[in-house]
Design a protein around this motif. Structure first.
Motif, PDB file in Angstrom:
ATOM      1  N   VAL A 194      27.267  34.202  31.258  1.00 56.26           N
ATOM      2  CA  VAL A 194      28.366  33.422  31.814  1.00 56.26           C
ATOM      3  C   VAL A 194      28.802  34.072  33.117  1.00 56.26           C
ATOM      4  CG1 VAL A 194      29.149  32.722  29.524  1.00 56.26           C
ATOM      5  CG2 VAL A 194      30.223  34.693  30.629  1.00 56.26           C
ATOM      6  N   THR A 195      29.299  33.246  34.028  1.00 56.13           N
ATOM      7  CA  THR A 195      29.827  33.781  35.278  1.00 56.13           C
ATOM      8  C   THR A 195      31.259  33.295  35.471  1.00 56.13           C
ATOM      9  OG1 THR A 195      29.118  31.921  36.662  1.00 56.13           O
ATOM     10  CG2 THR A 195      27.531  33.707  36.304  1.00 56.13           C
ATOM     11  N   ARG A 212      30.399  28.963  34.843  1.00 57.74           N
ATOM     12  CA  ARG A 212      28.973  28.662  34.724  1.00 57.74           C
ATOM     13  C   ARG A 212      28.409  29.344  33.487  1.00 57.74           C
ATOM     14  NH1 ARG A 212      24.512  30.725  38.566  1.00 57.74           N
ATOM     15  NH2 ARG A 212      22.776  29.382  37.982  1.00 57.74           N
ATOM     16  N   VAL A 213      27.516  28.646  32.761  1.00 57.38           N
ATOM     17  CA  VAL A 213      26.865  29.196  31.569  1.00 57.38           C
ATOM     18  C   VAL A 213      25.385  28.857  31.642  1.00 57.38           C
ATOM     19  CG1 VAL A 213      26.842  29.289  29.052  1.00 57.38           C
ATOM     20  CG2 VAL A 213      28.958  28.697  30.240  1.00 57.38           C
ATOM     21  N   LEU A 221      25.948  38.128  27.271  1.00 60.99           N
ATOM     22  CA  LEU A 221      26.635  38.260  25.984  1.00 60.99           C
ATOM     23  C   LEU A 221      25.648  38.297  24.823  1.00 60.99           C
ATOM     24  CD1 LEU A 221      29.449  35.615  26.572  1.00 60.99           C
ATOM     25  CD2 LEU A 221      29.717  38.101  26.618  1.00 60.99           C
ATOM     26  N   SER A 222      25.919  39.141  23.857  1.00 62.27           N
ATOM     27  CA  SER A 222      25.174  39.127  22.599  1.00 62.27           C
ATOM     28  C   SER A 222      26.092  38.593  21.511  1.00 62.27           C
ATOM     29  CB  SER A 222      24.692  40.538  22.244  1.00 62.27           C
ATOM     30  OG  SER A 222      25.797  41.397  21.997  1.00 62.27           O
ATOM     31  N   GLY A 223      25.516  37.872  20.565  1.00 65.95           N
ATOM     32  CA  GLY A 223      26.306  37.330  19.448  1.00 65.95           C
ATOM     33  C   GLY A 223      26.887  35.963  19.731  1.00 65.95           C
ATOM     34  N   SER A 255      31.170  26.975  27.194  1.00 68.15           N
ATOM     35  CA  SER A 255      30.975  26.049  28.304  1.00 68.15           C
ATOM     36  C   SER A 255      32.010  26.305  29.387  1.00 68.15           C
ATOM     37  CB  SER A 255      31.071  24.597  27.820  1.00 68.15           C
ATOM     38  OG  SER A 255      32.341  24.362  27.231  1.00 68.15           O
ATOM     39  N   ARG A 256      31.797  25.675  30.566  1.00 69.56           N
ATOM     40  CA  ARG A 256      32.772  25.790  31.651  1.00 69.56           C
ATOM     41  C   ARG A 256      34.141  25.332  31.144  1.00 69.56           C
ATOM     42  NH1 ARG A 256      32.438  23.054  37.659  1.00 69.56           N
ATOM     43  NH2 ARG A 256      31.072  24.842  38.045  1.00 69.56           N
TER      44      ARG A 256
END
Length: 643
Positions: free
Chosen positions: A197-198, A186-187, A246-248, A255-256
């Motif tokens: 993201v997970t 997941r995003v 997330l950074s950057g 994506s998934r």
């Protein structure tokens, strides 16, 4: 604390989501359409509180056949399966398909959960239980405990919780020493935070602030925040469901299906060597060249399966064999990972398998037997054999990269490496670079073959230029590293003056060339300390020029300096003359101490040497400077002494 992932499986409308709600109090159906239709469409997530503190992650998968790709996205990281079967329905098509998928994904443990038991009587429940035992025979669930529950009344839920807790206690610990890996399921973007993201952390440990890489690709970012079960943590461990801020990296760049992993720990590829298995009840067979859907982690891509056994044209239901999967786009997997294959059209699950080599070369049928032998070693061999094969696949391998791929800690890695070196199965070229034994032999044979051809075509040449050999053998390697590689073959190669020669190579002359050689040598000997010039010797003859170069390699003539040549025996005579001059100047007391002299004693001047050899100043000086360069003499002031 052990961290494991619990996951559901089973036919649509058999009560998987209701069971999770009864166990956790959490409704995993989060989408509006799921609420409206009353069925699970995408993955849902929850956690169960454990006695004494701690939580265990749970993933709920859809049961409808139309959403099997979503089920596959969540099934890869499951450690403990809850196979859910409604007591009023019994075993149904998706029950069997989910069970087959989990078997292909190498699931190890699980619990059979009969739900909706409040809707049936004891006799019917007994018949369903027997039917279920028949369905799970010869699978990882054949000896699994069976729990009878009603999510509506709560009957049996506490008993099921106790079984789950007992299973967690018996579960094997995860590998936290390996580089971390998270297949992204997941995003989304979170206001004030950015990209999130997970996924399930399937191996390793991830820390707040760590640098991460998105595979396949080279995009990198940093962990800004890390959450497990909705709470921020400093470190997440294998087996946990995680949310990573997330950074950057922007939302559009991931994506998934992508994999979040330690930089440099994966090797994206368009080919995989695998061991394939087809389901016993598969409606299809896999022929060599069949197009298939490849499911790994949360990713789904198209591939073509090429069977490796030349005598095997297809895999029938229940069969197995070696194959190479070829993809149109890159995938990022590791050796030992399990996957599922579904038919291209219609999309039906046909089989799956395990990755044996994540970075193979393209195999050809002509080498089928050799390829199968290698794949058998990868499948059956121990850790040492697999490390050796990984180094062999690379040819010349970076040990740091290989260690990352196997995820071993320092001590375990060093133990395996030392054993391979002791058995001479690999050789270190540099502290972190190795060459595998079979590849080393093959490379040596290749170098020998190149030199043999060169010597045959150039019988008078002293050997091939080192740079030319490098461009033919290993053009990608740097010159200094190529020198280290050549040193591995000092039993068959000879290096001198930037050229490489086989040790047993000898210059050979034709009859005509031998006459030219004799003529040149004769004239140089006759000239003595006043030799003829190269121009006089060669007489503008190309053949004589080639012979002269060969004679220099042989060592029968010596170039004292550019444009001045002597016969080797003339140089030897000059050395004796110099030695005699020097020793005559050493006082008796110095001679009695072993013949050693100081820089002031035994010194021979240019004039003295010139007179003794009856040579011109030019030739005498060229000889003395040659003696200096080769270590026979040492200049001190206006004279020279024996070195």
């Amino acid at each position: 604390m052990k961290h494991i992932l619990i996951g559901t499986a089973g036919h649509v409308d058999h009560g998987k989501t209701a069971l999770i709600r009864a166990l956790t109090g959490i409704d995993t159906d989060r989408l509006k359409e799921e609420k409206k239709r009353g069925i699970t469409i995408d993955l849902g997530f929850a956690y169960m509180e454990l006695p004494g503190g701690g939580r265990v992650s749970i993933v709920d998968v859809p049961g409808h056949e139309k959403f099997i790709k979503n089920m596959l996205a969540g099934a890869g990281g499951i450690d403990l399966v809850l196979l859910v079967i409604a007591a009023d329905d019994g075993v149904m098509p998706q029950t069997r398909e989910h069970l087959g998928i989990l078997q292909l994904l190498n699931a190890k443990d699980g619990i059979i959960v009969l739900t909706k038991t409040d809707l049936v009587d004891d006799d019917w429940l007994g018949l369903v239980s027997e039917d279920v035992r028949v369905a799970v025979a010869d699978t990882f669930l054949q000896d699994a405990p069976m729990a009878c529950v009603s999510s509506f009344t709560g009957q049996g839920i506490d008993s099921l919780k106790n079984i789950i807790i007992e299973k967690i206690g018996l579960a094997a610990s995860k590998n936290t020493a390996a580089p971390f890996r998270i297949p992204v399921d997941r995003v989304f973007s979170s206001e004030g935070f950015g990209t999130v993201v997970t996924g399930t952390l399937i191996e390793g440990a991830l820390n707040n602030g760590d640098t991460v890489q998105i595979y396949p690709g080279d995009l990198q970012g940093r962990v800004r925040n890390l959450q497990v079960h909705g709470g921020s943590v400093g470190t997440a461990y294998a087996g946990q469901r995680v949310a990573v801020n997330l950074s950057g990296i922007s939302r559009e760049e991931i994506s998934r299906g992508d994999v979040l992993a330690f930089p440099g720990s994966l090797q994206p590829t368009r080919m995989l060597d695998v061991k394939l298995s087809t389901l016993k009840d598969s409606p299809r067979e896999i022929k060599s060249g069949t197009r298939l859907h490849f499911y790994y982690g949360t990713k789904n891509v198209l591939c073509k399966a090429v069977l490796m056994d030349a005598a095997l044209s297809k895999l029938t239901p229940g069969a197995e064999g070696y194959a190479q999967l070829r993809f149109a786009t890159e995938v990022a997997v590791k050796r030992g990972d399990s996957f599922v294959l579904r038919f291209y059209s219609p999309t039906e699950t046909v089989g799956g398998g395990v990755v044996l080599n994540e970075s193979p070369k393209k195999h050809r049928k002509i080498k089928a037997a050799e390829t199968i032998k290698t794949l058998e070693t990868l499948e059956q061999g121990g850790l040492g054999e697999n490390i050796q094969q990984a180094i062999a696949d690379a040819g010349i391998a970076s040990l740091e990269e290989v260690q990352k791929r196997f995820g071993l800690d320092k001590n375990a890695w060093q133990e395996e490496l030392s054993a391979l070196i002791a058995d001479k199965r690999i050789t270190l070229i540099a502290p972190q670079t190795a060459i595998e034994a079979n590849y080393r032999k093959a490379l040596g044979d290749k170098i020998s073959a190149q030199l043999s051809v060169y010597h045959k075509e150039n019988p008078l040449q002293p050997g091939i230029k080192k740079e030319e050999l490098r461009s033919r053998i290993l053009p990608g390697q740097k010159p200094a590293f190529f020198d280290k590689i050549l040193q591995l073959y000092d039993d068959i190669l000879r290096l001198a003056d930037g050229r490489v020669t086989l040790c047993d190579f000898k210059i050979t002359y034709t009859k005509e060339q031998a006459l030219i050689r004799d003529e040149i040598l004769s004239r140089l000997k006759q000239g003595g300390f006043t030799p003829p010039s190269p121009e006089e010797l060669l007489q503008k003859s190309k053949a004589a020029e080639q012979v002269l170069a060969a004679m220099l390699t042989e060592g029968v003539i010596i170039s004292a300096e550019q444009g001045i040549l002597f016969a080797a025996e003339t140089v030897a005579q000059a050395k004796e003359i110099f030695r005699a001059l020097a020793e005559n100047k050493i006082p008796a007391e110095s001679k009695s101490q072993g013949g050693q002299q100081s820089s002031e004693q035994g010194g021979v001047t240019l004039a003295e040497f010139r007179d003794a050899t009856n040579a011109s100043r030019k030739f005498a000086l060229s000889l003395l400077e040659f003696f200096d360069r080769t270590g026979f003499t040492r200049k001190t002031g206006d004279s020279r002494v024996l070195h």
